[in-house]
Design an enzyme around this catalytic site. Sequence first.
Site, short mmCIF file in Angstrom:
data_model
loop_
_atom_site.label_atom_id
_atom_site.label_comp_id
_atom_site.label_asym_id
_atom_site.label_seq_id
_atom_site.Cartn_x
_atom_site.Cartn_y
_atom_site.Cartn_z
N HIS A 60 0.85 -1.18 0.00
CA HIS A 60 0.00 0.00 0.00
C HIS A 60 0.89 1.24 0.00
O HIS A 60 2.09 1.17 0.27
CB HIS A 60 -0.98 0.01 1.18
N HIS A 62 1.39 5.37 1.13
CA HIS A 62 1.03 6.52 1.95
C HIS A 62 1.57 7.79 1.29
O HIS A 62 2.64 7.77 0.67
CB HIS A 62 1.65 6.42 3.35
N TYR A 100 5.09 8.60 10.91
CA TYR A 100 4.37 7.34 10.68
C TYR A 100 4.68 6.78 9.29
O TYR A 100 4.93 5.58 9.13
CB TYR A 100 2.87 7.58 10.83
N THR A 233 -58.95 22.74 -0.40
CA THR A 233 -59.18 22.66 -1.85
C THR A 233 -57.88 22.37 -2.60
O THR A 233 -57.85 22.44 -3.83
CB THR A 233 -59.79 23.97 -2.38
N GLY A 234 -56.80 22.05 -1.88
CA GLY A 234 -55.54 21.64 -2.54
C GLY A 234 -54.65 22.78 -2.98
O GLY A 234 -53.72 22.55 -3.76
N SER A 236 -52.34 24.56 -1.34
CA SER A 236 -50.94 24.45 -0.87
C SER A 236 -50.21 23.32 -1.59
O SER A 236 -49.06 23.49 -2.03
CB SER A 236 -50.91 24.21 0.64
#
Length: 355
Positions: A60, A62, A100, A233-234, A236
């Site tokens: 791997h 780094h 590290y 009556t819808g 919104s």
Amino acid sequence: MASSSSNRQFSHRNANTFLTYPKCPENPEIACQMIWELVVRWIPKYILCAREAHKDGSLHLHALLQTEKPVRISDSRFFDINGFHPNIQSAKSVNRVRDYILKEPLAVFERGTFIPRKSPFLGKSDSEVKEKKPSKDEIMRDIISHATSKAEYLSMIQKELPFDWSTKLQYFEYSANKLFPEIQEEFTNPHPPSSPDLLCNESINDWLQPNIFQSSDERSRKQSLYIVGPTRTGKSTWARSLGVHNYWQNNVDWSSYNEDAIYNIVDDIPFKFCPCWKQLVGCQRDFIVNPKYGKKKKVQKKSKPTIILANSDEDWMKEMTPGQLEYFEANCIIYIMSPGEKWYSPPVLPPTEEV
């Protein structure tokens, strides 16, 4: 190899970046050059790449990257090289990250000059002892360069400048919002589309096309829509189904105003309790508002229509002076509902079988 994880909600902002490429046998020198080229716009100062072996024998990579300006990306695949996807982290202590990486490398390559961390809020190591106390400007500059999120930014300020944090928190919150703006999620309309069952659909369609569905010259002004009629009556649901919008009910709260909205909705708010009604109805741009518990700000960078919804008992027009009514009628399409009209079509029932 490249990850299949989603890019949504990813955000990285830091001048010190720590990358880990799992199961990656890439040559450190080649990887360094590729990463360096990716961050040219942020003025790279130093990069260190090291290849390391896991206990299972897999390799791997780094990498520690330092730039003059904080790297700011929202694409989690930005640092992918030759099909390898890294884990991207902010190097909060570059000295420890570098130690590290150099612990047990098989191959190493570096470019540029390493910049040791001299952060006043991480404490002082033997190599970082400074007799001179850092100024507030230096502390804030360091915090801005290394904070990776709004919460971390405010936490650093609270730790290093406790008095300023306690007396000027609203200003720090403002700068935090500017440095770390919220990522807007893709809009998903929770309101199903509906077809109005009106006596005169044409007038509504004539308003919808130029004001909601069609883009127009930025210099032109939109026109608002006023609907007054019975409850249930819808109104919104229909108004909210048209697209991205700012929605206000009971009161107008400017603190959550969305500049990317196509239109505004004022729902069931009495006329006398609607501040800036002229600016909203007139689709004006660049006007000043005063949010509750917030500082004044300029909103509506472009002309934006407003849909005003009212029940018959709180008809705005009954509360207006002649001058106000004249302005209202000049800037608004007015639709007064007739008995039996609804803003949705009645369901089509299947035919009944004859017995």
